[in-house]
Design a protein around this motif. Sequence first.
Motif, PDB file in Angstrom:
ATOM      1  N   SER A  17     -17.759  -9.692   2.267  1.00  0.00           N
ATOM      2  CA  SER A  17     -18.575  -8.664   1.625  1.00  0.00           C
ATOM      3  C   SER A  17     -18.056  -7.255   1.879  1.00  0.00           C
ATOM      4  O   SER A  17     -18.500  -6.300   1.232  1.00  0.00           O
ATOM      5  N   ASP A  18     -17.108  -7.115   2.812  1.00  0.00           N
ATOM      6  CA  ASP A  18     -16.513  -5.805   3.045  1.00  0.00           C
ATOM      7  C   ASP A  18     -15.522  -5.434   1.953  1.00  0.00           C
ATOM      8  O   ASP A  18     -15.158  -4.256   1.805  1.00  0.00           O
ATOM      9  N   LEU A  19     -15.098  -6.422   1.161  1.00  0.00           N
ATOM     10  CA  LEU A  19     -14.092  -6.185   0.120  1.00  0.00           C
ATOM     11  C   LEU A  19     -14.618  -6.402  -1.295  1.00  0.00           C
ATOM     12  O   LEU A  19     -13.937  -6.064  -2.266  1.00  0.00           O
ATOM     13  N   ASN A  64      -7.707   5.093  -4.852  1.00  0.00           N
ATOM     14  CA  ASN A  64      -8.634   3.987  -4.613  1.00  0.00           C
ATOM     15  C   ASN A  64      -8.844   3.222  -5.923  1.00  0.00           C
ATOM     16  O   ASN A  64      -9.015   3.831  -6.984  1.00  0.00           O
ATOM     17  N   PHE A  65      -8.853   1.893  -5.826  1.00  0.00           N
ATOM     18  CA  PHE A  65      -8.961   1.049  -7.009  1.00  0.00           C
ATOM     19  C   PHE A  65     -10.178   0.137  -6.912  1.00  0.00           C
ATOM     20  O   PHE A  65     -10.495  -0.385  -5.843  1.00  0.00           O
ATOM     21  N   THR A  77     -10.526 -15.909  -6.680  1.00  0.00           N
ATOM     22  CA  THR A  77      -9.073 -16.043  -6.570  1.00  0.00           C
ATOM     23  C   THR A  77      -8.432 -14.689  -6.322  1.00  0.00           C
ATOM     24  O   THR A  77      -7.522 -14.549  -5.502  1.00  0.00           O
ATOM     25  N   ALA A  78      -8.908 -13.665  -7.028  1.00  0.00           N
ATOM     26  CA  ALA A  78      -8.403 -12.314  -6.814  1.00  0.00           C
ATOM     27  C   ALA A  78      -8.730 -11.828  -5.407  1.00  0.00           C
ATOM     28  O   ALA A  78      -7.908 -11.170  -4.750  1.00  0.00           O
ATOM     29  N   LEU A  79      -9.926 -12.153  -4.938  1.00  0.00           N
ATOM     30  CA  LEU A  79     -10.332 -11.754  -3.594  1.00  0.00           C
ATOM     31  C   LEU A  79      -9.423 -12.366  -2.546  1.00  0.00           C
ATOM     32  O   LEU A  79      -9.051 -11.696  -1.566  1.00  0.00           O
ATOM     33  N   VAL A  90      -8.478  -0.887  -2.154  1.00  0.00           N
ATOM     34  CA  VAL A  90      -8.927  -1.626  -3.334  1.00  0.00           C
ATOM     35  C   VAL A  90     -10.164  -2.440  -2.977  1.00  0.00           C
ATOM     36  O   VAL A  90     -10.254  -3.022  -1.893  1.00  0.00           O
ATOM     37  N   GLN A  91     -11.125  -2.428  -3.883  1.00  0.00           N
ATOM     38  CA  GLN A  91     -12.363  -3.176  -3.750  1.00  0.00           C
ATOM     39  C   GLN A  91     -12.589  -3.945  -5.049  1.00  0.00           C
ATOM     40  O   GLN A  91     -12.138  -3.529  -6.120  1.00  0.00           O
TER      41      GLN A  91
END
Length: 216
Positions: A17-19, A64-65, A77-79, A90-91
């Motif tokens: 959840s941090d990302l 920042n993205f 999958t991206a995470l 990036v988030q």
Amino acid sequence: MRVRKKPWAEGYINDHSDLIVTAPETQLGHWQERFEKQQPLQIEIGIGKGRFIVEMARQHPEINFLGIEIQESVIATALRQLVESGLTNVQLVETDGANVDTLFAENEVDALFLNFSDPWPKTRHAKRRLTSPNFLVHYEKVLKPAGMIQFKTDNRGLFEYSLASFNNYGLTFDEVWLDLHNSAGNEGNVETEYEQKFSAKGPIYELKAHFPTLTH
């Protein structure tokens, strides 16, 4: 396109959840608080497996993205790719990117990327295309004055529609490429997974444009 559900996706998202944000309405106007540094904010709507957004963040630590994706199995999958990268600029956001004006405050975004969006080829579905006026009005609201929109596709029909849509809305074109990979515009181009797979089958089209500053 229907995506096969990944049983591990929900748990993995909860563990990181941090990302990744799953309740974006709580972040309106406060996205910079998700990052280590306050820097220009750029967003991608529809991130696929995350290659583009992660590589952009790697190449541009000064930005920042935010990557927006509605499908849980896809964003998971991206995470995983993001976790492996160790990047802090990036988030990811699990939500529908259709109404970005409900996710971001006015003038909160510096640039917006639309990569290989669904072409919605039937005329009656034109209003669902992410480059239609229905969406441009939302982009104009959240982008800073002269904020850039970058659009890439391999679909000639969607590209022609987008050119007309942007022009009729009053955007200013900065770059237009009818064969990106065989042009000067390809220097520094970051490819998506889809782009890598299908570029051999035909040209990739790209345009970069911005809203006239007088409209803000």
